[in-house]
Each structure stands twice: as structure tokens, then as C-alpha cells.
Design a protein around this motif. Structure first.
Motif, mmCIF file in Angstrom:
data_model
loop_
_atom_site.group_PDB
_atom_site.id
_atom_site.type_symbol
_atom_site.label_atom_id
_atom_site.label_comp_id
_atom_site.label_asym_id
_atom_site.label_seq_id
_atom_site.Cartn_x
_atom_site.Cartn_y
_atom_site.Cartn_z
ATOM 1 N N VAL A 1 135.492 -1.587 -20.997
ATOM 2 C CA VAL A 1 135.348 -0.629 -19.916
ATOM 3 C C VAL A 1 136.117 -1.156 -18.721
ATOM 4 O O VAL A 1 135.832 -2.255 -18.225
ATOM 5 C CB VAL A 1 133.860 -0.408 -19.572
ATOM 6 C CG1 VAL A 1 133.720 0.418 -18.306
ATOM 7 C CG2 VAL A 1 133.142 0.264 -20.733
ATOM 8 N N ALA A 2 137.103 -0.385 -18.268
ATOM 9 C CA ALA A 2 137.901 -0.755 -17.096
ATOM 10 C C ALA A 2 137.249 -0.247 -15.819
ATOM 11 O O ALA A 2 137.540 -0.746 -14.740
ATOM 12 C CB ALA A 2 139.316 -0.208 -17.227
ATOM 13 N N GLY A 3 136.388 0.763 -15.932
ATOM 14 C CA GLY A 3 135.689 1.271 -14.760
ATOM 15 C C GLY A 3 135.037 2.607 -15.022
ATOM 16 O O GLY A 3 135.391 3.317 -15.970
ATOM 17 N N LEU A 4 134.088 2.923 -14.163
ATOM 18 C CA LEU A 4 133.433 4.230 -14.202
ATOM 19 C C LEU A 4 134.323 5.229 -13.480
ATOM 20 O O LEU A 4 134.753 4.967 -12.351
ATOM 21 C CB LEU A 4 132.068 4.149 -13.515
ATOM 22 C CG LEU A 4 131.302 5.456 -13.350
ATOM 23 C CD1 LEU A 4 130.845 5.995 -14.704
ATOM 24 C CD2 LEU A 4 130.102 5.259 -12.429
ATOM 25 N N ILE A 5 134.615 6.350 -14.110
ATOM 26 C CA ILE A 5 135.375 7.417 -13.448
ATOM 27 C C ILE A 5 134.425 8.250 -12.603
ATOM 28 O O ILE A 5 134.706 8.564 -11.456
ATOM 29 C CB ILE A 5 136.118 8.293 -14.479
ATOM 30 C CG1 ILE A 5 137.123 7.441 -15.258
ATOM 31 C CG2 ILE A 5 136.799 9.469 -13.777
ATOM 32 C CD1 ILE A 5 137.736 8.148 -16.456
ATOM 33 N N GLY A 6 133.281 8.632 -13.174
ATOM 34 C CA GLY A 6 132.310 9.408 -12.428
ATOM 35 C C GLY A 6 131.373 10.166 -13.341
ATOM 36 O O GLY A 6 131.443 10.068 -14.564
ATOM 37 N N ALA A 7 130.486 10.934 -12.711
ATOM 38 C CA ALA A 7 129.523 11.786 -13.416
ATOM 39 C C ALA A 7 129.883 13.233 -13.125
ATOM 40 O O ALA A 7 130.148 13.593 -11.975
ATOM 41 C CB ALA A 7 128.110 11.477 -12.952
ATOM 42 N N PHE A 8 129.878 14.077 -14.164
ATOM 43 C CA PHE A 8 130.355 15.454 -14.053
ATOM 44 C C PHE A 8 129.395 16.407 -14.754
ATOM 45 O O PHE A 8 129.004 16.169 -15.894
ATOM 46 C CB PHE A 8 131.753 15.581 -14.672
ATOM 47 C CG PHE A 8 132.716 14.582 -14.100
ATOM 48 C CD1 PHE A 8 133.439 14.882 -12.957
ATOM 49 C CD2 PHE A 8 132.854 13.326 -14.672
ATOM 50 C CE1 PHE A 8 134.300 13.953 -12.401
ATOM 51 C CE2 PHE A 8 133.723 12.385 -14.118
ATOM 52 C CZ PHE A 8 134.442 12.705 -12.981
#
Length: 168
Positions: A101-108
Motif C-alpha cells: 500500500v503506497a497510500g490511502l486515496i480516500g473514501a467514496f
């Protein structure tokens, strides 16, 4: 999960559900005094991976999707699983790839399916081996990646915006 407008009976006791005002909203609920179960219709958590491999994004088409439709690897979060672990499990199950995991993009929100999507940027390695759920996959150069207006496409749009902000 069965859409709420299709639910006829209480999952707790089997009585026929009825509309009832709960927390200032009309909800389906059990009328039995001994039960009173309320169906809230909470969205189901889904994890999605914007997979980066060798400078390309990997998009997938599930079996049963219309020809030409592609999306991110995604799947339901399992009980007791962290979202980060769940997204890596999905990448492994659907494409046979190891990842980080390179990072959280977000919650949609994905109201059309009553889901909330937790999207991650995943860097992957290995040789693609498609799982049983997939019809096809394609690799898109990151510079040519374009979002679509719903579901995991919202995560693609957010990730592209994050990349532009990092380059500025």
C-alpha cells in the motif's frame, strides 16, 4: 445484500416489516414488541486498489460487465480484516500480484450499490494471473489514465488530482 426495498420480513424474528419513523427518517422495522429490529440499510464497505505496476495502472473487467467497461480491482472488506490488508488480499485474489500500500486515496460513496469504497494506491509486482471473477485486464500508461463518473472512477479522479498537486 438485498436492497431494502426488497426486504419483506424481519431478519431477526421473521415478522413482516413495516415503515416506521426512526431518527427522523422512514425506515423498515419489525412491529413485534418483543423484537423491534430496525433495518438501517448501512452501506457495505468495499476496498479498491488503483494498482501501479511498471509505470502503468492495471484496470479490470469483471465477468458479466459490459464490453469496454473497466474498473479498479475491488471487493468486500471481510470481518476482522483491516482495509489495507483487504485491498492487498483482493489484488492477490484477482490478479495474483503481491503489493504494498503506497497510500490511502480516500473514501467514496457508491449509492447505486449502497457501498462505501475505501480506495488505496497499491504498487504491485509479479506476473499477472487473473482470478475467476475477471473477464479481462488492461494496463494503461499513467499519463493516459482517465476517470469515469461513478464508483471506483471517483477514486481515479482523486488520485490523479493528488498526483497533480504533488507535481506542482
Amino acid at each position: 445484500m438485498l436492497p431494502l426495498d426488497k426486504v419483506k420480513f424481519c431478519p431477526a424474528c421473521g415478522e413482516r416489516v413495516v415503515p416506521r419513523i426512526e431518527e427522523n427518517r422512514t425506515r423498515l422495522a419489525c412491529p413485534a414488541a418483543s423484537c423491534g429490529h430496525v433495518l438501517y440499510g448501512n452501506p457495505t464497505p468495499v476496498v479498491a486498489a488503483l494498482i501501479e505496476k511498471d509505470g502503468e495502472a492495471l484496470l479490470v473487467r469483471n465477468k458479466g460487465w459490459p464490453a469496454g467497461w473497466y474498473g479498479l480491482v475491488s471487493g468486500f472488506l471481510e470481518a476482522g480484516e483491516t482495509p489495507a490488508a483487504g485491498v492487498l488480499r483482493e489484488v492477490q485474489e484477482e490478479l495474483g500480484l503481491d503489493g504494498e500500500v503506497a497510500g490511502l486515496i480516500g473514501a467514496f460513496a457508491f449509492p447505486e450499490r449502497n457501498e462505501v469504497i475505501l480506495a488505496y494506491h497499491v504498487r504491485a509486482r509479479g506476473e499477472v494471473r487473473m482470478g475467476d471473477e475477471l473477464e479481462h485486464f488492461k494496463a494503461v500508461p499513467l499519463a493516459k489514465l482517465r476517470p469515469w463518473p461513478f464508483g471506483t472512477g471517483l477514486a481515479v479522479a482523486a488520485w490523479l488530482e493528488q498526483q497533480r498537486a504533488h507535481q506542482a
